[in-house]
Design an enzyme around this catalytic site. Sequence first.
Site, PDB file in Angstrom:
ATOM      1  CB  CYS A 105     -86.098  29.029  86.229  1.00  0.00           C
ATOM      2  SG  CYS A 105     -87.076  28.331  87.578  1.00  0.00           S
ATOM      3  CG  HIS A 398     -84.442  23.740  86.894  1.00  0.00           C
ATOM      4  ND1 HIS A 398     -83.605  24.720  86.364  1.00  0.00           N
ATOM      5  CD2 HIS A 398     -85.526  24.400  87.380  1.00  0.00           C
ATOM      6  CE1 HIS A 398     -84.176  25.906  86.528  1.00  0.00           C
ATOM      7  NE2 HIS A 398     -85.333  25.737  87.148  1.00  0.00           N
ATOM      8  CB  CYS A 428     -91.141  29.707  82.225  1.00  0.00           C
ATOM      9  SG  CYS A 428     -90.806  28.071  82.935  1.00  0.00           S
TER      10      CYS A 428
END
Length: 442
Positions: A105, A398, A428
């Site tokens: 991510c 996302h 994160c």
Amino acid sequence: MSNSLNSSKYQPLTTRQGDRIAVVSGIRTPFAKQSTAFSTTPAVDLGKLTVKALMDKTDIDPKLIDQVVFGQVVQMPEAPNIAREIVLGTGMNIGTDAYSVTRACATSFQTTANVVESIMAGTIDIGIAGGADSSSVLPIGVSKKLASTLLALSKTKTVYQKLSLLRTLSLKDIAPVPPAVAEYSTGISMGQTAEQMAKSHGITREEQDALAHRSHTLAAKAWKDGLIQDEVMTAFPEPYTVWLDHDNNIRHDSELASYAKLRPAFDRKYGSVTAANSTPLTDGGAALLLMSEKRAKELGYEPLGYIRSFAFSAIDVHHDMLMGPSYATPMALDKAGISLSDLTLIDMHEAFAAQTLSNVKMFASNKFARECLGRDKAIGEIDMDKFNVLGGSIAYGHPFAATGARMIIQTLRELKRRGGGLGLNTACAAGGLGAAMVLEVE
């Protein structure tokens, strides 16, 4: 420089000539929920759309681009180097260097850092960084048994040999194998980790739902007020029958009471993490144009802002795996020579409301600072008036490799609207990874 942090760790990000690294411009596709507007558009095409739009927006001579560093988390076997495919598919010089990276991510924070380092080292003048991912066009695999059987079939010579091999397969062997959602090393999914963090850090269901509602409300207001449109292109993906010019996950009529109706997604009996207080699977791409401050002036560009510092962290994957922001942020602040209170804006990736709120707690925890970071005291309590002021990933969505670049673009533009200042982006990432980046706008 702030006196509240260790000034000996200050590391200015400049070229040998003392020039800062400028983000000249950035753009992204609209972010689309899985299996909606970009349901047939692979990540490589989302990347091409984004970078071509960036080149058009900045009117840069393609021959001036020295390097493209791009990321993709859900890799497609037929296009493993998405960066090079983007170069070849957008009219850049054939000799433009290109390579791909992945940091889950935090991928486009990594691509940005790589381009920054190349400019600092003097190996390039101008680079493009970014990322794209598709949760709709996925590499569907086959079982190990079927794979080995197909390989053996290619080496057989008779029909009898082929039939003998095929008879060894069961229905289970020939079933498609979707991409893994759990950590390879532990078998624990991100959602399960979010549940663990909610329980370990006392994050209630009500608090998670409230953060999700806040995220959607602020994102909807940002779009309504015209704050996002200029950083989002209108996308016309093949076969060019539909177009999209807005993020389609945002709840423009979000009501807090509606969040309580959903059942927990990962711990059905005792859990608090739901689909509504988590970020959805999303398709999209985002890209940045970077160069030295001097080069930007030579070409007549007014930079959006500058990369002040960045830091990456890695922690244990068995417990609190999504606590990366709490580890990476203190390092990034030290390298920038500032403290948390010096920041004008803080933008934290909202993978899950539980993960976000756990990190918010740890920023202010002296116990965490001493026991986990080896620091005398916490970096400080977050001023929520500075936090995710335009909403976050729960609302926008996302696309794994694109989120970091979205956050950088959004934060720089908001800082500029506010007359300048310092902004923190932090995220994160799977594998116990974390990223933090300090941005500066004059």
